[in-house]
Design a protein around this motif. Sequence first.
Motif, PDB file in Angstrom:
ATOM      1  N   LEU A   1     -30.550 -22.716  23.428  1.00 17.06           N
ATOM      2  CA  LEU A   1     -29.386 -21.840  23.512  1.00 17.06           C
ATOM      3  C   LEU A   1     -28.676 -21.751  22.169  1.00 17.06           C
ATOM      4  CD1 LEU A   1     -27.847 -22.751  26.994  1.00 17.06           C
ATOM      5  CD2 LEU A   1     -29.621 -21.084  26.448  1.00 17.06           C
ATOM      6  N   ALA A   2     -28.598 -22.870  21.473  1.00 14.90           N
ATOM      7  CA  ALA A   2     -27.884 -22.897  20.191  1.00 14.90           C
ATOM      8  C   ALA A   2     -28.553 -22.018  19.143  1.00 14.90           C
ATOM      9  CB  ALA A   2     -27.767 -24.332  19.686  1.00 14.90           C
ATOM     10  N   LYS A   3     -29.854 -21.883  19.211  1.00 12.88           N
ATOM     11  CA  LYS A   3     -30.560 -21.107  18.189  1.00 12.88           C
ATOM     12  C   LYS A   3     -30.808 -19.651  18.593  1.00 12.88           C
ATOM     13  CE  LYS A   3     -35.412 -22.083  19.406  1.00 12.88           C
ATOM     14  NZ  LYS A   3     -36.686 -22.691  18.952  1.00 12.88           N
ATOM     15  N   PHE A   4     -30.353 -19.254  19.764  1.00 16.86           N
ATOM     16  CA  PHE A   4     -30.543 -17.882  20.235  1.00 16.86           C
ATOM     17  C   PHE A   4     -29.563 -16.978  19.491  1.00 16.86           C
ATOM     18  CE2 PHE A   4     -30.795 -15.173  24.403  1.00 16.86           C
ATOM     19  CZ  PHE A   4     -31.541 -14.226  23.727  1.00 16.86           C
ATOM     20  N   THR A   5     -30.075 -16.045  18.677  1.00 18.50           N
ATOM     21  CA  THR A   5     -29.223 -15.213  17.845  1.00 18.50           C
ATOM     22  C   THR A   5     -29.599 -13.746  17.976  1.00 18.50           C
ATOM     23  OG1 THR A   5     -30.692 -15.511  15.935  1.00 18.50           O
ATOM     24  CG2 THR A   5     -28.825 -17.035  16.149  1.00 18.50           C
TER      25      THR A   5
END
Length: 734
Positions: free
Chosen positions: A583-587
């Motif tokens: 989720l943190a790297k979803f951009t």
Amino acid sequence: MGLRVPFSCSLASLKHFIPIVIVTFGLTFIFHSFAATPAVNKPHPKIVLISLDGATPPLLDRYFATGVLDKRKGLGFLQSQGLVAKQNQTITPSLTAPAHIAIGTGSTAARNDINANSFHLVASPFKQNISGFAAPIGGYSVGIDGPLDDHTQTAESLWIALRNNGKKVVAATFPGADGLDIKIPGLADSPIVQPASDRTVDYTVPFGAFGGVGARGFSFTAADFSDAASEIIQQLTTAGRSSFSPVKVTTLETIPASGSGSLTGGGGSYNLQVAAIDTSNDKAVNYDTLIIFDADRGIQPRASQPPATGSAYLKASDRTSSLFYFEGSTNKVGTSFYVTQLASDLSQVRLARYSANYIPRNQAVLADVDDANNNVGFWVPQPDFRIPERISSGFDDFPDLELEAIYQDQVRTFVDYQTRIALRAIARNSDADLVLTYIEQPDGSGHQFLITDPRQATDFRDPNSIANNQDREKIERYQKYLRSAYRAANTAVQQIIKAVGTNKRGRPNSNIIVVSDHGFAPFHTAVSLNNYLSSLGFDNTKVRAITSGPAVNIYINLQGREPDGTVSKAEYVTLQQQLVNALAKFTDTNPNYTAGSKSVAIFDKIYARPIPNDPSDRNFGLDTGEFIGQDSGDVFAIMRLGYNFDGTQTPVVQRLGDPASETPLLSVPNFYGAHGYDPELPEMSAIFYAAGPDIGTGTIKRVRNIDIAPTILRILGVQPAPTVEGDPVNLGRA
């Protein structure tokens, strides 16, 4: 949490008009005292709490400033006679079910265990969901620390404390008060984990339910109609109607007695037909009225005693719907019809049947449901997004303006219906200590019509309709529709004020508190989380995401927790961290949507369920935190403004500038407004207005939705439950 400073002086003894300004830490009150006047003898509730779903402070301020809303009525009247908060902070997540349960319990979602509009109970089989509107308030035992029905709740609805102290409570379609026995979905022989008695008050009308038949559009030409049989003409005459042109008839549809497409609790099959008549004596063929009737019962006159309605009569020039009750339905099911196009020669006829609906006939509240059905009528169709988004069948060839007209009719008629339910509840219980009522608008219109961002596609089927290609005329129409929704909601407040009356000082006889559950923000991108997780190789038998608006609970199928759990504790730890990282790297890197940035993180907040240091800890997989409740996901996350899980179209419409994909992660949504974001954001602020005998006048800088329950309890002199997290709002004295 905010500092609450007690108001230490009483203004009740002052005989002259004296403006007083009191500044406290974070709170500003401006009070006015008035000469004492005799109390009004007419009975009226002590407190009326009204929730206007999705009402936001900035829009209300603008509408009052520009004259869209009358400052002398509804919320404007309350503001002039009482208190208004500049901000009412909602909870995490800022969704309808969690926020209303927070209002009703004084507890956050992590404590009251209603964490989304739809989520998973960890005691259920892994694939089972539950509605946040029908889930156990305050949680339940998952069976590890005792029997399922042996549990001390972590939150309690305020009506329990009130009724235990001899107070009378009324709930008119307020979430959580529905008379339901709550069980664990998918669990064989589940015990009742929350009894109906905890969800029942002295007069309880639950929010309505879908009646099994969705909305449908119909299009006809003159060739579809034939001359009416003599018995239909006779029925028309008996009903007191006549036609100056030959009566024409066509078949509308057959609703079967059982199986697919049948009513929930129907009374057999319904063979619906439509008759066209000409009521204008102008010596020309000029069909102007349609009559919807059940062929097995014939054309009936309009009925005056609810829930019966008789046949539905639609005059094209009226631009309003007509109710239709399904006679003999055990659930008291009804619908409405609306004609959007009626050519005088029947060359082009378009009409809509709204969805079928009813008030749930839960045994604990059946007498109150019957009272509502028999005095107000069956549950009328609420604003249905499936119609303007062309999800319901039969609407593909309806022009946008006609679909928008349908939605506007539903806004008007449904707010009117909910208001009449509230007025009936008050009339039947004028001695109530607390009346809780809920109005669905302006939430539905906020979802449908909030176009304020140039990245929003004004034609959701055309990804090019953003920025300079937006349809300005459509945006203006949508702003008009949103204004209409706020007017309707404000009129509902005014009607309730009128019902309780005002005293000689012009203030409401009852303490009227109006709140909303959350604010609103525009969004431009629909997000497919399942596509994203699949692209990273997550196994959907081990990991499952349940989304509500821009919020998601991601569950891991843990052994020993879910009845069919397959994931070991060691694998759980690994999967949870992988999900957080994913989720943190979803951009988003599409420059059409990133507002000048090269890359924008799609998720704003990510929370993981706490994990005990000792894997053998009996609370493994059950630990809670500030934003993680018992039945929250093992990872809970909220997206940033502009992104929403809802709104993905079928087939998917890819955004302008995104690479072509059969399984796109981001796409063009088919509606425009959302909530569920970080409650600290100003866009998510709810409203707070209050006026009445126990309420001063002025402005409050900030309240919280969890402060509403303890405020009501203080006014009524009842001690809050230990689970209440909010603080009473300092209302002063009138």
